[in-house]
Scaffold this motif. Structure first.
Motif, short mmCIF file in Angstrom:
data_model
loop_
_atom_site.label_atom_id
_atom_site.label_comp_id
_atom_site.label_asym_id
_atom_site.label_seq_id
_atom_site.Cartn_x
_atom_site.Cartn_y
_atom_site.Cartn_z
N GLU A 190 17.39 -1.52 -10.24
CA GLU A 190 18.26 -0.75 -11.14
C GLU A 190 19.73 -1.04 -10.85
O GLU A 190 20.56 -1.14 -11.76
N VAL A 191 20.06 -1.18 -9.54
CA VAL A 191 21.44 -1.50 -9.17
C VAL A 191 21.81 -2.88 -9.69
O VAL A 191 22.86 -3.09 -10.32
N LYS A 192 20.91 -3.84 -9.39
CA LYS A 192 21.20 -5.21 -9.82
C LYS A 192 21.18 -5.33 -11.34
O LYS A 192 21.93 -6.13 -11.91
N ALA A 193 20.33 -4.56 -12.00
CA ALA A 193 20.28 -4.62 -13.46
C ALA A 193 21.61 -4.15 -14.05
O ALA A 193 22.10 -4.70 -15.03
N THR A 194 22.19 -3.10 -13.42
CA THR A 194 23.49 -2.62 -13.87
C THR A 194 24.56 -3.70 -13.68
O THR A 194 25.39 -3.96 -14.55
N GLN A 195 24.51 -4.33 -12.47
CA GLN A 195 25.44 -5.42 -12.20
C GLN A 195 25.23 -6.57 -13.18
O GLN A 195 26.20 -7.17 -13.68
N LEU A 196 23.97 -6.88 -13.45
CA LEU A 196 23.66 -7.96 -14.37
C LEU A 196 24.18 -7.65 -15.77
O LEU A 196 24.66 -8.54 -16.49
N ALA A 201 28.01 -8.92 -19.86
CA ALA A 201 29.14 -8.57 -20.72
C ALA A 201 30.33 -9.50 -20.45
O ALA A 201 31.01 -9.96 -21.37
N GLU A 202 30.56 -9.78 -19.13
CA GLU A 202 31.66 -10.68 -18.77
C GLU A 202 31.41 -12.09 -19.31
O GLU A 202 32.31 -12.75 -19.82
N VAL A 203 30.15 -12.54 -19.18
CA VAL A 203 29.80 -13.88 -19.66
C VAL A 203 29.98 -13.96 -21.18
O VAL A 203 30.51 -14.94 -21.71
N LEU A 204 29.50 -12.92 -21.87
CA LEU A 204 29.66 -12.90 -23.33
C LEU A 204 31.13 -12.92 -23.71
O LEU A 204 31.53 -13.60 -24.68
N LEU A 205 31.95 -12.17 -22.94
CA LEU A 205 33.39 -12.16 -23.20
C LEU A 205 33.98 -13.55 -22.96
O LEU A 205 34.81 -14.03 -23.75
N MET A 206 33.55 -14.20 -21.86
CA MET A 206 34.04 -15.55 -21.56
C MET A 206 33.62 -16.53 -22.66
O MET A 206 34.39 -17.41 -23.06
N ILE A 207 32.37 -16.37 -23.12
CA ILE A 207 31.89 -17.23 -24.21
C ILE A 207 32.74 -17.01 -25.45
O ILE A 207 33.16 -17.96 -26.12
N GLU A 208 32.99 -15.73 -25.75
CA GLU A 208 33.80 -15.40 -26.92
C GLU A 208 35.22 -15.99 -26.80
O GLU A 208 35.76 -16.53 -27.77
#
Length: 542
Positions: A190-196, A201-208
């Protein structure tokens, strides 16, 4: 046989007790068939032993015989039915580890057997007492990777110190990881899923952002293509016009030369015709004279001589001359006309060029942390002049200590920019751009090699600070100088704004660090050079 087999149904292979397909079928003495487990359990609960179907009584508990043929047929039917009913495994799904040939989709995975089973091969785990105790979970792929390689137990915990999965055993939790924080896999998941989720979101932002950059690059390429097409069209129009002017100049010159030649030829023809007529008249008179001179009759001679016609008056040809036409200055006058046309076109081009670079105007202000202590800056940071006295200023590594220079607050590391400086009423000045790392303290040599790209003016002598200095022509009194920089192309250009004339361009420059506009009003020269250098707003309507 094939048609008989195709007509089989589940009723033909169903146990009368469990109503399911026979499993290890046996036959009673009366000829009826049952699953061994079903009939055995049935007789365990009876006092008297009888057939569950026909109720025939047996004196002793029968020992039913294994029905080998029915067992084989039931197994084939069960496999055929299950294959039809159960879905085949997709590439992204977990397949049955028991199926041979076409693998069926696994329904469960066994953490004791380390295998995954389809519905058919899962049946023993639902029936056999020992297998019922096995721990079944949702289908999992690569079960062997879920086991501790050291202790052959399921990995169910997570060591937060070493960021590894561990099994529930005394060797892991009380040995190697005894002092480490250990939590269940679900909790760490659950912790790692939150981090993931944040990472995603960061990766999607970088892609955008990168997609946006790609679009900007494509837009730039499209604009570049449009600019290139426009530049080519403009150049074709101008050069075509110039070629037409050149052709017209050539045609006019040819026509003028031909007309002069034609006039000379006409005049010569008229003289020749007149001369030929006189020759004819003189020839006739010569014949008459010759005829009379041969006559010896004195009377006839004297009478005829008196009546001899006087010859017609003739031109004094000693004063007549046919001179070839002079073409001196003809080509020069044609070229003068062409030069006038070229000058008009050049004026249009210079005006267009200046308007283009003026589109890159930037607002810059002078930085008081960099000015020499003898310089005076205006409050708005737009003007600078030499004050004639040394001010006490804080020691600043950015400040010039020997040369009367000052930089702007703004610097540039890419793209294009343009600014204008008023130099009216000044007799000495320097301005241009400089890189950030220039030496500001010693008796520096101001050249492009040391990081300065500037033009200098000293008593009507204009030059660029190359070694040796590049002398530049002056077309009039400079009032305002424009400076254009294309950082990426390595270009620094200077313009006479009022005359709308290009002064000089430094090309193939190498820029690897921030560039700053730089000004030097120079000394006052007993008041003759007290006027300030002024950073002026661009007026494109000039």
């Amino acid at each position: 046989m094939a048609s008989a087999k195709s007509s089989w149904s589940e009723e033909n292979f169903s146990c009368p007790i469990c109503l399911d397909v026979f499993n290890s079928p046996v036959t009673t003495p009366c000829g009826h068939n049952f699953c061994r487990t079903c009939v055995t359990k049935f007789w365990d609960e009876q006092v008297q032993f009888k057939c569950p179907v026909c109720n025939e009584h047996f004196p002793t508990r029968p020992d039913p015989w294994v029905n080998t043929l029915l067992s084989e047929l039931a197994a084939q039917f069960r496999t055929t039915v299950r294959v039809k009913e159960q879905p085949c495994v997709d590439p992204a799904e977990v397949g049955c580890d028991v199926c041979s040939g076409t693998k069926l989709k696994a329904m469960k995975s066994c953490l004791e057997c380390f295998m995954s089973f389809c519905q058919t091969h899962l049946e023993p785990h639902q029936r056999v007492t020992v297998l019922k105790k096995h721990r079944l979970v949702e289908p999992m792929d690569r079960l062997e990777d879920r086991m501790c390689k050291k202790h052959d137990r399921l990995l169910e915990l997570f060591c937060q110190s070493e960021q590894v999965c561990v099994c529930v055993c005394q060797f892991c939790t009380e040995g190697d990881h005894r002092s480490h924080p250990v939590v269940p896999l679900k909790e760490e998941y659950e912790v790692k899923a939150t981090q993931l989720g944040k990472i995603e979101a960061e990766v999607l932002l970088m892609i955008e952002e990168r997609q946006k950059i790609i679009q900007e690059i494509k837009d730039t390429v499209n604009r570049s293509k449009a600019d290139a097409d426009r530049e080519i069209a403009d150049s074709v129009q101008v050069l075509t016009g110039l070629m037409r002017c050149l052709e017209k100049c050539q045609d006019d010159l040819n026509q003028m030369v031909k007309e002069r030649l034609k006039s000379t030829e006409k005049k010569a023809e008229e003289f020749i015709k007149e001369l030929e007529q006189e020759i004819e008249d003189l020839t006739n008179r010569s014949s008459e004279v010759k005829l009379l001179s041969g006559n010896k009759d004195h009377l006839y001679f004297l009478q005829t001589f008196r009546s001899l016609k006087k010859h017609a008056p003739t031109r004094d040809w000693t004063t007549v001359e046919v001179r070839p036409p002079s073409y001196v200055g003809t080509l020069r006058r044609s070229l003068d006309q062409l030069e006038e046309t070229l000058n008009m076109e050049m004026k249009k081009l210079r005006d267009a060029e200046l308007k283009k670079v003026q589109q890159y105007e930037v607002d810059v202000t002078l930085d008081p942390d960099t000015d020499h202590p003898s310089l005076i800056l205006s409050e708005d940071g737009k003007q600078v002049y030499h004050g004639g006295v040394w001010k006490e200023l804080p020691d600043n590594p950015k400040r010039f200590s020997k040369k009367f220079y000052v930089l702007t607050r703004q610097s540039f590391t890419s793209g294009r920019y343009y600014f204008e400086v008023q130099v009216r009423d000044k007799t000495i000045w320097r301005l241009g751009v400089a890189r950030e790392s220039i030496d500001r303290k010693g008796q520096i040599r101001v050249t492009p090699a040391t990081g300065y790209w500037i033009i200098t003016f000293n008593d009507d002598v204009l030059g660029f600070n190359e070694v040796p200095v590049v002398r530049l022509p002056l077309r009039g009194k400079l009032q305002k100088v424009g400076v254009f920089v294309d950082y990426d192309e390595g270009l620094v250009s200077f313009y006479d704004v009022d005359a709308r004339v290009h002064i000089y361009s430094a090309t193939r420059c190498t820029f690897t660090e921030p560039l700053y506009p730089i000004l030097n009003p120079c000394t006052r020269c007993d008041g003759r050079n007290s006027a300030p250098l002024i950073i002026s707003p661009v007026n494109q309507t000039d």
